[in-house]
Design an enzyme around this catalytic site. Structure first.
Site, PDB file in Angstrom:
ATOM      1  N   GLU A  53       0.822  -1.207   0.000  1.00  0.00           N
ATOM      2  CA  GLU A  53       0.000   0.000   0.000  1.00  0.00           C
ATOM      3  C   GLU A  53       0.859   1.261   0.000  1.00  0.00           C
ATOM      4  O   GLU A  53       0.529   2.246  -0.659  1.00  0.00           O
ATOM      5  CB  GLU A  53      -0.950   0.007   1.194  1.00  0.00           C
ATOM      6  CG  GLU A  53      -2.087  -0.994   1.088  1.00  0.00           C
ATOM      7  CD  GLU A  53      -3.031  -0.695  -0.063  1.00  0.00           C
ATOM      8  OE1 GLU A  53      -3.083   0.463  -0.524  1.00  0.00           O
ATOM      9  OE2 GLU A  53      -3.717  -1.623  -0.523  1.00  0.00           O
ATOM     10  N   GLN A  58       1.855   6.228  -4.989  1.00  0.00           N
ATOM     11  CA  GLN A  58       2.165   7.070  -6.143  1.00  0.00           C
ATOM     12  C   GLN A  58       2.741   6.252  -7.296  1.00  0.00           C
ATOM     13  O   GLN A  58       3.425   6.800  -8.155  1.00  0.00           O
ATOM     14  CB  GLN A  58       3.172   8.164  -5.751  1.00  0.00           C
ATOM     15  CG  GLN A  58       2.700   9.117  -4.665  1.00  0.00           C
ATOM     16  CD  GLN A  58       1.634  10.073  -5.159  1.00  0.00           C
ATOM     17  OE1 GLN A  58       1.489  10.278  -6.358  1.00  0.00           O
ATOM     18  NE2 GLN A  58       0.888  10.666  -4.243  1.00  0.00           N
ATOM     19  N   LEU A  96      11.111   4.899  -7.106  1.00  0.00           N
ATOM     20  CA  LEU A  96       9.708   4.989  -6.694  1.00  0.00           C
ATOM     21  C   LEU A  96       9.309   6.417  -6.328  1.00  0.00           C
ATOM     22  O   LEU A  96       8.134   6.764  -6.353  1.00  0.00           O
ATOM     23  CB  LEU A  96       9.450   4.074  -5.491  1.00  0.00           C
ATOM     24  CG  LEU A  96       9.218   2.596  -5.807  1.00  0.00           C
ATOM     25  CD1 LEU A  96       9.178   1.784  -4.523  1.00  0.00           C
ATOM     26  CD2 LEU A  96       7.938   2.396  -6.593  1.00  0.00           C
ATOM     27  N   TYR A 136      -6.545   6.062   4.896  1.00  0.00           N
ATOM     28  CA  TYR A 136      -6.769   5.065   3.840  1.00  0.00           C
ATOM     29  C   TYR A 136      -5.900   3.829   4.063  1.00  0.00           C
ATOM     30  O   TYR A 136      -6.388   2.687   4.042  1.00  0.00           O
ATOM     31  CB  TYR A 136      -6.477   5.653   2.455  1.00  0.00           C
ATOM     32  CG  TYR A 136      -6.264   4.555   1.436  1.00  0.00           C
ATOM     33  CD1 TYR A 136      -7.347   3.841   0.934  1.00  0.00           C
ATOM     34  CD2 TYR A 136      -4.979   4.175   1.044  1.00  0.00           C
ATOM     35  CE1 TYR A 136      -7.159   2.789   0.048  1.00  0.00           C
ATOM     36  CE2 TYR A 136      -4.781   3.129   0.159  1.00  0.00           C
ATOM     37  CZ  TYR A 136      -5.875   2.436  -0.329  1.00  0.00           C
ATOM     38  OH  TYR A 136      -5.680   1.387  -1.179  1.00  0.00           O
ATOM     39  N   ASP A 154     -10.128   5.726  -1.138  1.00  0.00           N
ATOM     40  CA  ASP A 154      -9.133   6.516  -1.856  1.00  0.00           C
ATOM     41  C   ASP A 154      -9.800   7.142  -3.067  1.00  0.00           C
ATOM     42  O   ASP A 154     -11.033   7.185  -3.164  1.00  0.00           O
ATOM     43  CB  ASP A 154      -7.940   5.649  -2.260  1.00  0.00           C
ATOM     44  CG  ASP A 154      -8.315   4.554  -3.262  1.00  0.00           C
ATOM     45  OD1 ASP A 154      -9.530   4.355  -3.544  1.00  0.00           O
ATOM     46  OD2 ASP A 154      -7.391   3.898  -3.777  1.00  0.00           O
ATOM     47  N   CYS A 217     -14.165   1.451 -13.964  1.00  0.00           N
ATOM     48  CA  CYS A 217     -14.698   2.784 -13.670  1.00  0.00           C
ATOM     49  C   CYS A 217     -13.536   3.773 -13.611  1.00  0.00           C
ATOM     50  O   CYS A 217     -13.224   4.360 -12.573  1.00  0.00           O
ATOM     51  CB  CYS A 217     -15.467   2.762 -12.345  1.00  0.00           C
ATOM     52  SG  CYS A 217     -16.512   4.213 -12.076  1.00  0.00           S
TER      53      CYS A 217
END
Length: 382
Positions: A53, A58, A96, A136, A154, A217
């Protein structure tokens, strides 16, 4: 508030309307058939879910998988992470971005070992107290790894909520978040344990919605409503408003900065320096650089003043890197120095390392990837 009352079954045309419980069952069935196979899902231990997570905050899933495997190989559990050297963590995270995330990951691991015996707490209320774990992430860990009933809301879940319920207010507000949590809690409450295809419906509802937002979606372009298990009850779909929702306030424009980057080389060594311990890219190593775009003549003069006279200089190309609030527009010069001085000009902080050290030991941010690539390519040629 305009739009459909949160949690109320949304009427569809004809006799197609379904209850929230039927929608939840359809969502879980869709997830069982279409779920993405990911390493942290196959073994959803708290540490695995936590690490994934943080990486995915990002980063796209496809890119995160390789980093996850490399990180797990070096630091397979929370005690190993707590005992690790910060620069090793930064090197494993190289590429990252948002390096404060891995610093907080390590800080939290130290706290978990000291306060919780190396075992992550299993409630969102306790998890959110740890560095780098927001509401989150805390909810994702608690639900996916520990089976707790808490929505992990989120951007994906906010978008789905707005479209399904017809929520027309700004989605980037605390009120929108509260309404979305209420809606998804009702969805979790609607699960029929006897008909549920999983032993962790709460975690699977969150992961199903994550996958739905990533694959169906979607935020940009046309949603694939024909494949969506919620389309029969989705107000945006039924009213042909998927392009209108969700609504959000405009984002702040990024500040642009020009920079000149120097790839200084002498024999088999290259010059780097460590960035300050606070601020953008704190504590990472960078190629020396200055504000503005210097001409070749200006670049030579700048180096001469710093006791780094060039044997030759040539353009190293342009590069652009976008941070959250600023973007760098860079121009680079590759420079051959006859011999590096023992020390550069006062305050430059340059150190001289080999190409192998650059690749294997020193964490260099993704912003300099185009210029780091020059060093790596020449090492391969040799």
């Amino acid at each position: 508030m305009t739009g459909n009352p949160v949690g109320t079954p949304i009427p569809a045309s004809g006799n197609e309307g379904r209850s929230l419980g039927e929608d939840t069952a359809a969502l879980l069935s869709w997830y069982a058939a279409n779920r993405r196979i990911l390493p942290w899902r196959e073994d959803p231990a708290p540490y695995h879910v936590w690490l994934s997570e943080i990486m995915l905050q990002q980063t796209k899933v496809e890119a995160a998988e390789g980093y996850y495997a490399r990180f797990m190989k070096e630091l397979p559990d929370i005690p190993a992470l707590a005992a690790s050297d910060e620069e090793l963590c930064l090197k494993l995270w190289e590429g990252l971005g948002y390096y404060s995330r891995v610093r907080n990951l390590r800080r939290a691991a130290i706290i978990v070992c000291g306060k919780y015996g190396g075992v992550l707490p299993d409630t969102a209320e306790e998890l959110v107290k740890l560095p780098g774990i927001g509401r989150y992430t805390a909810s994702a860990i608690a639900s996916i790894a520990c089976g707790r009933k808490c929505p992990a809301v989120d951007g994906n879940l906010l978008r789905i909520f707005a479209r399904v319920t017809g929520y027309e207010e700004n989605i980037r507000t605390d009120e929108a978040y509260r309404q979305a949590c209420s809606f998804y809690l009702m969805m979790m409450d609607s699960v029929d344990p006897e008909a549920c295809p999983t032993d962790n419906p709460y975690g699977d509802i969150n992961q199903a919605l994550m996958d739905l937002g990533a694959k169906v979606c979607i935020p940009r372009g046309t949603p694939d409503c024909g494949c969506c298990p919620l389309s029969r009850s989705c107000r945006a779909h039924l009213e042909n408003r998927t392009e209108e929702l969700p609504r959000a306030a405009g984002t702040k424009q990024r500040r642009a900065e020009d920079r000149t980057v120097f790839i200084l080389r002498s024999a088999d060594r290259v010059a780097v320096r460590k960035r300050p311990p606070k601020g953008l890219l704190a504590g990472l190593y960078e190629f020396p650089n200055v504000p503005g775009h210097l001409t070749g003549e200006e670049a030579l003069e700048y180096l001469k003043e710093r006791k780094l006279p060039a044997v030759w200089i040539r353009p190293a190309g342009d590069a652009r890197h976008v941070f959250s609030h600023v973007e760098w527009n860079m121009t680079g010069y590759e420079v051959r120095i006859d011999e590096f001085p023992e020390n550069g000009a006062e305050g430059d902080g340059l150190i001289y390392i080999s190409a192998a050290e650059l690749e294997e030991r020193y964490p260099v941010p993704e912003a300099f990837r185009a210029y780091r690539k020059l060093i790596v390519q020449e090492r391969i040629r040799k």
